[in-house]
Design an enzyme around this catalytic site. Structure first.
Site, PDB file in Angstrom:
ATOM      1  N   ASP A 159      24.520  -6.936   3.266  1.00  0.00           N
ATOM      2  CA  ASP A 159      23.400  -6.697   4.170  1.00  0.00           C
ATOM      3  C   ASP A 159      22.788  -5.320   3.980  1.00  0.00           C
ATOM      4  O   ASP A 159      23.492  -4.322   3.773  1.00  0.00           O
ATOM      5  CB  ASP A 159      23.851  -6.851   5.627  1.00  0.00           C
ATOM      6  CG  ASP A 159      24.233  -8.276   5.964  1.00  0.00           C
ATOM      7  OD1 ASP A 159      23.522  -9.184   5.504  1.00  0.00           O
ATOM      8  OD2 ASP A 159      25.237  -8.486   6.659  1.00  0.00           O
ATOM      9  N   GLU A 219      20.460 -19.452  11.088  1.00  0.00           N
ATOM     10  CA  GLU A 219      21.664 -18.752  10.663  1.00  0.00           C
ATOM     11  C   GLU A 219      21.983 -17.739  11.756  1.00  0.00           C
ATOM     12  O   GLU A 219      21.174 -16.848  12.050  1.00  0.00           O
ATOM     13  CB  GLU A 219      21.446 -18.020   9.347  1.00  0.00           C
ATOM     14  CG  GLU A 219      21.484 -18.879   8.120  1.00  0.00           C
ATOM     15  CD  GLU A 219      21.323 -18.042   6.857  1.00  0.00           C
ATOM     16  OE1 GLU A 219      21.636 -16.832   6.886  1.00  0.00           O
ATOM     17  OE2 GLU A 219      20.876 -18.591   5.844  1.00  0.00           O
ATOM     18  N   TYR A 265      22.350 -21.230  -1.475  1.00  0.00           N
ATOM     19  CA  TYR A 265      21.667 -20.000  -1.080  1.00  0.00           C
ATOM     20  C   TYR A 265      21.360 -19.208  -2.349  1.00  0.00           C
ATOM     21  O   TYR A 265      22.245 -18.602  -2.949  1.00  0.00           O
ATOM     22  CB  TYR A 265      22.575 -19.197  -0.137  1.00  0.00           C
ATOM     23  CG  TYR A 265      21.894 -18.067   0.613  1.00  0.00           C
ATOM     24  CD1 TYR A 265      21.043 -17.164  -0.015  1.00  0.00           C
ATOM     25  CD2 TYR A 265      22.129 -17.890   1.973  1.00  0.00           C
ATOM     26  CE1 TYR A 265      20.442 -16.133   0.671  1.00  0.00           C
ATOM     27  CE2 TYR A 265      21.540 -16.852   2.688  1.00  0.00           C
ATOM     28  CZ  TYR A 265      20.700 -15.984   2.031  1.00  0.00           C
ATOM     29  OH  TYR A 265      20.099 -14.957   2.719  1.00  0.00           O
TER      30      TYR A 265
END
Length: 263
Positions: free
Chosen positions: A62, A51, A174
């Site tokens: 994040d 990734e 995911y």
């Protein structure tokens, strides 16, 4: 060099009854030139999919480690044109996945971004801040140019939304192992096992958020994951700047070893 599609990689691993190691790093951190060596070290260590983050100034999914990496990449001059140029130079056969946010994709032009990603050799796209219901244009462009559009599923995702994601998503699913943002943790949440057990799909299930050791990778694989995603642990090594490539390779080897032990 033709890069593998994500489906090809998982097919290859299934034949070996082996789980995948997916490694995340930020493109352009600490530099575009350095990223090439970083990717090579991860591949040498056993990475099955990379990734490659495209930096954005407001990365809501994040944690601090990857946020700062994005800031370093932006300060070093990373932008859309340089990102695609960098991807083209990477001499790797394994699939490359672009992970970014919808704002830079939308501003650049959705179809233009996807077309150029495909031309550069990107196999899939992860855009964590766009709901599946609002991803029609992005999904259409990905289908047109042969990219997998990969969606995230969290422990709080409703069954109705999971069904929609399974209808539209491809490549791999995911699975977010815990609530919150990215970042290494010491334990594997029980919600990871619950999430893996309740999602029934033929799409490979990849677990991320919080994994940083071979022991944790083995636990996730044993719980039923087809792949383990690790990001912050690698980005922290890059941030520390000491024996970076050797340490990245060693950590990838440890993680892959844990996955193989549990396969």
């Amino acid at each position: 060099m033709r890069r593998q599609k994500i489906s090809e990689k998982f097919s290859e691993l299934r034949e070996r009854k082996e789980g995948a190691l997916i490694c995340y790093v930020m493109a352009g951190d600490p530099s575009a030139e350095g990223t090439g060596e970083i990717v090579k070290a991860l591949v040498d260590g056993g990475a099955d999919i990379i990734e490659l983050g495209f930096p954005f100034s407001d990365p809501v999914a994040d944690g601090p480690t990857i946020q700062v990496a994005g800031q370093r990449a932006l300060a070093a001059g990373m932008d859309t044109r340089r990102y695609f140029e960098l991807v083209k130079t990477l001499e790797v056969r394994i699939p490359l996945v672009c992970m970014t946010y919808y704002n830079p994709v939308f501003r650049y032009g959705v179809e233009k971004f996807v077309e150029q990603a495909a031309d550069a050799g990107i196999s899939g796209l992860i855009v964590p801040d766009i709901p599946v219901e609002e991803a029609v244009d992005l999904n259409n462009s990905c289908e047109k140019y042969g990219l997998d559009l990969i969606f995230l599923v969290a422990p709080t995702t409703t069954e109705g939304r999971v069904r929609k994601i399974l209808e539209k998503g491809s490549g791999f699913l995911y699975l977010v192992s815990r609530l919150g943002v990215t970042g290494a943790r010491e334990d594997i949440s029980s919600s990871t096992r619950e999430l893996l057990s309740r999602i029934e799909t033929g799409i490979p299930k990849a677990v991320g958020f919080g994994i940083s050791t071979g022991k944790q990778a083995a636990e996730v694989r044993e719980a039923g994951a087809d792949a383990v995603i690790v990001g912050s642990a690698f980005v922290r090594i890059i941030e520390e700047g000491k024996d970076v490539n050797d340490r990245l390779k060693a950590l990838a080897e440890e993680l892959k070893s844990g996955i193989r032990r549990a396969s």
